[in-house]
Design a protein around this motif. Structure first.
Motif, PDB file in Angstrom:
ATOM      1  N   VAL A  16       0.833  -1.177   0.000  1.00  0.00           N
ATOM      2  CA  VAL A  16       0.000   0.000   0.000  1.00  0.00           C
ATOM      3  C   VAL A  16       0.875   1.236   0.000  1.00  0.00           C
ATOM      4  O   VAL A  16       0.627   2.203  -0.693  1.00  0.00           O
ATOM      5  N   VAL A  17       1.913   1.176   0.778  1.00  0.00           N
ATOM      6  CA  VAL A  17       2.815   2.302   0.900  1.00  0.00           C
ATOM      7  C   VAL A  17       3.400   2.684  -0.442  1.00  0.00           C
ATOM      8  O   VAL A  17       3.565   3.850  -0.744  1.00  0.00           O
ATOM      9  N   THR A  18       3.689   1.723  -1.250  1.00  0.00           N
ATOM     10  CA  THR A  18       4.291   2.016  -2.544  1.00  0.00           C
ATOM     11  C   THR A  18       3.236   2.322  -3.600  1.00  0.00           C
ATOM     12  O   THR A  18       3.566   2.494  -4.759  1.00  0.00           O
ATOM     13  N   LEU A 105       3.631  -9.754  -2.638  1.00  0.00           N
ATOM     14  CA  LEU A 105       4.809  -9.754  -3.514  1.00  0.00           C
ATOM     15  C   LEU A 105       5.415  -8.365  -3.659  1.00  0.00           C
ATOM     16  O   LEU A 105       6.641  -8.199  -3.602  1.00  0.00           O
ATOM     17  N   LYS A 106       4.586  -7.360  -3.817  1.00  0.00           N
ATOM     18  CA  LYS A 106       5.103  -6.009  -3.961  1.00  0.00           C
ATOM     19  C   LYS A 106       5.700  -5.505  -2.653  1.00  0.00           C
ATOM     20  O   LYS A 106       6.679  -4.767  -2.660  1.00  0.00           O
ATOM     21  N   SER A 107       5.125  -5.910  -1.529  1.00  0.00           N
ATOM     22  CA  SER A 107       5.685  -5.532  -0.224  1.00  0.00           C
ATOM     23  C   SER A 107       7.061  -6.142  -0.029  1.00  0.00           C
ATOM     24  O   SER A 107       7.988  -5.473   0.424  1.00  0.00           O
ATOM     25  N   GLN A 113      14.381  -3.681  -1.540  1.00  0.00           N
ATOM     26  CA  GLN A 113      15.056  -2.475  -2.022  1.00  0.00           C
ATOM     27  C   GLN A 113      15.335  -1.513  -0.876  1.00  0.00           C
ATOM     28  O   GLN A 113      16.406  -0.922  -0.800  1.00  0.00           O
ATOM     29  N   CYS A 114      14.374  -1.363   0.023  1.00  0.00           N
ATOM     30  CA  CYS A 114      14.499  -0.411   1.123  1.00  0.00           C
ATOM     31  C   CYS A 114      15.563  -0.853   2.130  1.00  0.00           C
ATOM     32  O   CYS A 114      16.378  -0.046   2.566  1.00  0.00           O
ATOM     33  N   TRP A 119      20.592  -7.224   4.466  1.00  0.00           N
ATOM     34  CA  TRP A 119      19.498  -8.000   5.046  1.00  0.00           C
ATOM     35  C   TRP A 119      19.290  -9.261   4.214  1.00  0.00           C
ATOM     36  O   TRP A 119      19.257  -9.216   2.992  1.00  0.00           O
ATOM     37  N   SER A 120      19.150 -10.389   4.890  1.00  0.00           N
ATOM     38  CA  SER A 120      18.875 -11.638   4.179  1.00  0.00           C
ATOM     39  C   SER A 120      17.395 -11.966   4.298  1.00  0.00           C
ATOM     40  O   SER A 120      16.707 -11.487   5.202  1.00  0.00           O
ATOM     41  N   THR A 121      16.914 -12.769   3.372  1.00  0.00           N
ATOM     42  CA  THR A 121      15.503 -13.148   3.366  1.00  0.00           C
ATOM     43  C   THR A 121      15.352 -14.658   3.416  1.00  0.00           C
ATOM     44  O   THR A 121      16.198 -15.402   2.912  1.00  0.00           O
TER      45      THR A 121
END
Length: 181
Positions: A16-18, A105-107, A113-114, A119-121
Motif C-alpha cells: 500500500v505504501v508504494t 509480492l510487492k511488499s 530495495q528499502c 538484510w537476508s531473506t
C-alpha cells in the motif's frame, strides 16, 4: 512452521505504501517516504519505538499503541508485551487472494530495495494447527540480531469461505509468528 516456501502481526503496509494496492480503494499510504519510516522504525526498535507511539490501550498481557506514523493509513499499531518485547505492526484484510498475493509480492520487493543487501531473506509457509494458512518472507540482519521484519499473506479458511489478510511486522524476533521453526 516449515521453511520450505515463501499471526497476528504485520504485512500489508509496504504494498500500500508504494501505491501498488490501488485496486482496494480502502487502503492508502500513511507517510510520504515509507522507506525513511521503515529506517526510522529500525533505529528506534531498541527503545520500543517511542516517537511512533500514540494513544495506549492496556490489557492484562499487552499494551497496544496507535501508531503516530502509519505505513498504511489507519492500519498500524505498536505492541508491547509484558516482558518488554515490542513490535510495529500493520494489517489489512484483502477482498481476494489475487489482491492479497499482489500486496504480498510487492511488499516483499519493496522491503528488499528499502532494507538493502545487508538484510537476508527467508521464505516460509505459515502453519496453524498443523495446516498451512499462508506464506511469509522474513528479513534479518546481523546488525540487528534480535529484530525481525516480515511480510505475511494469511489465508484463513472458515468452512467453504476464505478470508485474506496481509501483515507487515517489524519487531522482536521472539514474537514474530514466522520466527519459530
Amino acid at each position: 512452521m516449515t521453511r520450505s516456501g515463501p499471526t497476528i502481526v504485520l504485512v500489508c503496509a509496504m504494498t500500500v505504501v508504494t501505491g501498488c494496492a490501488n485496486r482496494d480503494a480502502s487502503l492508502s499510504q500513511g507517510v510520504d517516504d515509507p522507506c525513511a519510516t521503515v529506517q526510522g522504525l529500525i533505529a528506534e526498535y531498541p527503545e520500543g519505538f517511542p516517537s511512533y507511539r500514540g494513544k495506549a490501550n492496556n490489557t492484562r498481557n499487552i499494551t497496544t499503541y496507535r501508531a503516530k506514523k502509519d505505513l498504511v493509513a489507519g492500519h498500524c499499531e505498536i505492541w508491547q508485551w509484558g516482558n518488554g518485547d515490542t513490535a510495529y505492526s500493520c494489517s489489512a484484510a484483502a477482498p481476494s487472494i489475487d489482491i492479497a498475493r499482489d500486496r504480498y509480492l510487492k511488499s516483499v520487493n519493496y522491503l528488499m530495495q528499502c532494507l538493502g543487501p545487508d538484510w537476508s531473506t527467508v521464505e516460509m509457509t505459515r502453519d496453524r494447527d498443523g495446516e498451512t494458512d499462508g506464506q511469509l518472507t522474513r528479513f534479518t540482519s546481523g546488525e540487528h540480531p534480535d529484530l525481525s521484519v516480515s511480510v505475511h499473506l494469511i489465508d484463513e479458511k472458515r468452512g467453504p469461505k476464505h478470508s485474506y489478510t496481509n501483515y507487515l511486522y517489524l519487531g522482536t524476533d521472539a514474537q514474530d509468528p514466522g520466527a519459530t521453526d
